[in-house]
Design an enzyme around this catalytic site. Structure first.
Site, mmCIF file in Angstrom:
data_model
loop_
_atom_site.group_PDB
_atom_site.id
_atom_site.type_symbol
_atom_site.label_atom_id
_atom_site.label_comp_id
_atom_site.label_asym_id
_atom_site.label_seq_id
_atom_site.Cartn_x
_atom_site.Cartn_y
_atom_site.Cartn_z
ATOM 1 N N GLU A 30 13.107 4.148 -44.677
ATOM 2 C CA GLU A 30 12.198 3.748 -43.605
ATOM 3 C C GLU A 30 10.746 4.087 -43.915
ATOM 4 O O GLU A 30 9.858 3.809 -43.105
ATOM 5 C CB GLU A 30 12.615 4.415 -42.291
ATOM 6 C CG GLU A 30 13.952 3.889 -41.766
ATOM 7 C CD GLU A 30 14.275 4.386 -40.363
ATOM 8 O OE1 GLU A 30 13.564 5.298 -39.872
ATOM 9 O OE2 GLU A 30 15.216 3.847 -39.756
ATOM 10 N N HIS A 37 19.573 -11.421 8.572
ATOM 11 C CA HIS A 37 18.653 -10.492 7.917
ATOM 12 C C HIS A 37 17.269 -11.088 7.727
ATOM 13 O O HIS A 37 16.257 -10.418 7.905
ATOM 14 C CB HIS A 37 19.194 -10.096 6.534
ATOM 15 C CG HIS A 37 20.115 -8.923 6.552
ATOM 16 N ND1 HIS A 37 19.703 -7.654 6.850
ATOM 17 C CD2 HIS A 37 21.439 -8.825 6.284
ATOM 18 C CE1 HIS A 37 20.725 -6.824 6.777
ATOM 19 N NE2 HIS A 37 21.793 -7.511 6.436
ATOM 20 N N SER A 92 18.846 -10.765 0.945
ATOM 21 C CA SER A 92 20.255 -10.409 0.924
ATOM 22 C C SER A 92 21.154 -11.638 0.820
ATOM 23 O O SER A 92 20.745 -12.757 1.133
ATOM 24 C CB SER A 92 20.600 -9.615 2.184
ATOM 25 O OG SER A 92 21.794 -8.898 2.013
ATOM 26 N N ASN A 141 9.999 -6.313 1.902
ATOM 27 C CA ASN A 141 9.693 -7.736 1.803
ATOM 28 C C ASN A 141 9.176 -8.077 0.409
ATOM 29 O O ASN A 141 9.156 -7.228 -0.489
ATOM 30 C CB ASN A 141 8.700 -8.149 2.899
ATOM 31 C CG ASN A 141 7.364 -7.429 2.772
ATOM 32 O OD1 ASN A 141 7.006 -6.904 1.718
ATOM 33 N ND2 ASN A 141 6.617 -7.399 3.861
ATOM 34 N N GLU A 170 25.475 -10.269 -4.393
ATOM 35 C CA GLU A 170 25.233 -8.908 -3.917
ATOM 36 C C GLU A 170 26.475 -8.387 -3.191
ATOM 37 O O GLU A 170 26.964 -7.296 -3.473
ATOM 38 C CB GLU A 170 24.023 -8.915 -2.981
ATOM 39 C CG GLU A 170 23.716 -7.575 -2.346
ATOM 40 C CD GLU A 170 22.640 -7.681 -1.278
ATOM 41 O OE1 GLU A 170 22.103 -6.633 -0.887
ATOM 42 O OE2 GLU A 170 22.354 -8.809 -0.811
ATOM 43 N N HIS A 171 26.966 -9.158 -2.239
ATOM 44 C CA HIS A 171 28.183 -8.818 -1.490
ATOM 45 C C HIS A 171 29.221 -9.911 -1.719
ATOM 46 O O HIS A 171 28.906 -11.093 -1.599
ATOM 47 C CB HIS A 171 27.912 -8.738 0.014
ATOM 48 C CG HIS A 171 26.780 -7.841 0.392
ATOM 49 N ND1 HIS A 171 25.499 -8.316 0.651
ATOM 50 C CD2 HIS A 171 26.725 -6.494 0.564
ATOM 51 C CE1 HIS A 171 24.717 -7.299 0.967
ATOM 52 N NE2 HIS A 171 25.432 -6.181 0.920
ATOM 53 N N GLN A 203 0.825 -1.213 0.000
ATOM 54 C CA GLN A 203 0.000 0.000 0.000
ATOM 55 C C GLN A 203 0.858 1.262 0.000
ATOM 56 O O GLN A 203 0.463 2.286 -0.571
ATOM 57 C CB GLN A 203 -0.983 0.003 1.172
ATOM 58 C CG GLN A 203 -0.373 0.032 2.563
ATOM 59 C CD GLN A 203 -0.129 -1.352 3.137
ATOM 60 O OE1 GLN A 203 0.092 -2.300 2.399
ATOM 61 N NE2 GLN A 203 -0.175 -1.463 4.460
ATOM 62 N N ASP A 258 28.023 -1.749 4.771
ATOM 63 C CA ASP A 258 26.602 -1.627 5.095
ATOM 64 C C ASP A 258 26.292 -0.300 5.765
ATOM 65 O O ASP A 258 25.214 0.264 5.573
ATOM 66 C CB ASP A 258 26.167 -2.752 6.039
ATOM 67 C CG ASP A 258 25.944 -4.067 5.320
ATOM 68 O OD1 ASP A 258 25.882 -4.069 4.078
ATOM 69 O OD2 ASP A 258 25.836 -5.098 6.009
ATOM 70 N N GLN A 307 24.932 -12.050 7.532
ATOM 71 C CA GLN A 307 24.025 -12.042 6.389
ATOM 72 C C GLN A 307 22.760 -12.825 6.700
ATOM 73 O O GLN A 307 21.644 -12.396 6.413
ATOM 74 C CB GLN A 307 24.731 -12.652 5.173
ATOM 75 C CG GLN A 307 24.153 -12.209 3.853
ATOM 76 C CD GLN A 307 24.290 -10.713 3.669
ATOM 77 O OE1 GLN A 307 25.310 -10.124 4.003
ATOM 78 N NE2 GLN A 307 23.258 -10.070 3.162
#
Length: 433
Positions: free
Chosen positions: A416, A263, A238, A215, A328-329, A192, A362, A260
C-alpha cells in the site's frame, strides 16, 4: 374514492409512485428554506431560534422561556386524567421491558499467544429527542425515543417540541417525559429545533444524536445536519400495507387503513388481497367511516392519493410485492400468518393475525414504533437501544503474537506504499531482539 386494481395492472409503477411521494419538486424546493434556518441558528443561536419560532409557530418567546420550567412540569400532572397516566405507565413498562432485552453486551476473547480481541459498547453523552406538535399530543413518540436512550445509559436526554397557543406544551407530553425520566424540555420546533440540537445555542445544548419524527422541514434539517450529529433515520410520511385473505373482517381492515391515513395527507394505506369480495367490502367500509371522521379532510386526501387496493393471485404474490415496497408497517391479516412470514424479507414492523392492529405496536406492545419509511426497510431497521450506543474494538497483542504476524503486516503495508506502517511493527521486532 379508494381505488381497486388488479395485479395485472402496472402495480409496481403505482407502488413506486407512492414510495416516491416525498421526492417531488415541491418538497425538494423546501430545502433552501431549511438551509437558511440552519445557517442562521448556527451563527446567531438563541436569537435565530426565537425569530423562527415567531415566524413559523406564531409564538413570541424570550430566551429564558425556551426551557420548560419545573412548575410547568409539576402542573402538567393536574391536567391529565388518571386513565391516561396509567396508560402511559403501562406503555412505559412494556416498552422498557422489550428494550432491556435488546441491550448488546461488551465482550472480550482471549486467544492464543495472549491475543485479546473484543468489542466495548458505550452510550453517547447527549441525546436530543424531537417530539412533533400540531395535530396531536404525541405521547407515544416521547416513550419510544426516550426509553431506549435511557436504557442505553445516556446521561443527558433533552426534548425539543414546538409551542402551542400561549406558549404551552401539551401536558400529556410533559407527563410522559417525566414518567421516563426526562426533565429537560425546550419549547422549540421545526428546522430551528434540529439546528439548535445539532449546533447548540446559548440555551439549548448541542447533542450527539437526534431522533424523532417530524414534518418535511424537520426531516430535511436532520438530513442536512447528519455528519455533524448522528440521526435515527429520515422519516417520511407513515404507511401501512395489509395482506388479507377471505377471513379478514372488512370493517377492521378499513379501520386499519384509515388509522394510517389520518396521520397525514401524504400517508399511504395499501391492501393486497386474494378475495374480490373483501376488496369491494373494504372499499365501501372506508367510504362509510370517512363520512363522520374527525380528520376527514386530511384522511380523505391520503386515501384519494395514496390509498390502494390490489387484487393478487396468491399470498405468495402479495408477499413478493410487499418486499418490493418494503413497508413501514405490514399487517398479515390472514388465517395462518406464520406460513406467510417466511416469505417476508423487508418490513419495518410485522403484525400477525386478525387481532393485531398496528395500533398495538404504535402504543404499548414494546417494540419501537420509529420505523424506516419510503422503502428504507430494505436496508434499515427500527430505532433501538443501539441508536444511542457506539462500539469500540478492543485489540491487544503480545510480543510473541506480534512477532508471528510482522512479516504479513510488512508485506501489506509495503504493497500500500505506507512505510511507516511497516516500520511501526519492524522496530518493535528489532527492539525485542
Amino acid at each position: 374514492m379508494l381505488r381497486i386494481i388488479t395485479q395485472q395492472a402496472d402495480v409496481k409503477a403505482e407502488l413506486q409512485r407512492i414510495c416516491d411521494r416525498t421526492h417531488d419538486e415541491q418538497v425538494l424546493h423546501k430545502e433552501a428554506t431549511v438551509r437558511e434556518v440552519l445557517q442562521a441558528v448556527k451563527r446567531q443561536g438563541d436569537k435565530a431560534v426565537l425569530h423562527y419560532t415567531d415566524e413559523f409557530d406564531n409564538q413570541i418567546l424570550k430566551a429564558e422561556e425556551l426551557r420548560v420550567t419545573g412548575s410547568e412540569l409539576d402542573a402538567a400532572y393536574q391536567q391529565v386524567s388518571q386513565e391516561l397516566l396509567e396508560a402511559i405507565q403501562l406503555a412505559s413498562r412494556q416498552i422498557e421491558a422489550f428494550h432491556r432485552q435488546r441491550v448488546p453486551k461488551s465482550w472480550v476473547h482471549f486467544g492464543d499467544d495472549d491475543i485479546v480481541l473484543g468489542k466495548r459498547y458505550t452510550p453517547i453523552d447527549r441525546a436530543g429527542l424531537y417530539v412533533p406538535g400540531g395535530r396531536a399530543a404525541y405521547v407515544s413518540t416521547v416513550l419510544m425515543n426516550a426509553i431506549p436512550a435511557r436504557v442505553a445509559g445516556v446521561p443527558r436526554i433533552v426534548i425539543a417540541t414546538p409551542p402551542g397557543a400561549q406558549k404551552a406544551i401539551n401536558p400529556a407530553v410533559l407527563v410522559a417525559a417525566q414518567e421516563v425520566g426526562v426533565q429537560e424540555i425546550y419549547r422549540v420546533g421545526g428546522a430551528q429545533a434540529i439546528a439548535a440540537l445539532a449546533y447548540g445555542t446559548e440555551t439549548i445544548p448541542k447533542v450527539d444524536v437526534i431522533t424523532g419524527p417530524g414534518n418535511i422541514y424537520v426531516t430535511l434539517a436532520k438530513k442536512l445536519v447528519y455528519g455533524n450529529v448522528g440521526i435515527d433515520s429520515l422519516a417520511g410520511p407513515s404507511e401501512v400495507l395489509i395482506i388479507a385473505d377471505e377471513g379478514a373482517n372488512p370493517v377492521h381492515v378499513a379501520t386499519d387503513m384509515l388509522a394510517q391515513a389520518e396521520h397525514d395527507p401524504m400517508a399511504a394505506a395499501i391492501l393486497f388481497t386474494t378475495d374480490p369480495a373483501l376488496a369491494k367490502n373494504v372499499q365501501v367500509a372506508v367510504e362509510r367511516q370517512l363520512v363522520d371522521h374527525p380528520r376527514r379532510i386530511d384522511t380523505e386526501k391520503a386515501i384519494a392519493h395514496y390509498g390502494l387496493i390490489v387484487l393478487v393471485e396468491s399470498l405468495d404474490a402479495a408477499a413478493e410485492l410487499s418486499n418490493e415496497f418494503a413497508p413501514e408497517h405490514l399487517e398479515l391479516e390472514v388465517k395462518d400468518p406464520w406460513a406467510v412470514l417466511p416469505n417476508i424479507r423487508h418490513a419495518g414492523a410485522i403484525f400477525l393475525g386478525y387481532s393485531t392492529p398496528e395500533a398495538v405496536g404504535d402504543y404499548l406492545a414494546g417494540p419501537n414504533h420509529t420505523l424506516p419509511t419510503s422503502g428504507a426497510a430494505r436496508y434499515a431497521s427500527a430505532l433501538s437501544v443501539e441508536t444511542f450506543l457506539k462500539h469500540s474494538s478492543i485489540i491487544q497483542y503480545s510480543q510473541t503474537a506480534l512477532n508471528k504476524v510482522a512479516g504479513a503486516i510488512d508485506a501489506l503495508a509495503t504493497a500500500e506504499g505506507l512505510p511507516s506502517h511497516a516500520d511501526s511493527v519492524k522496530r518493535r521486532i528489532q527492539q525485542d531482539e
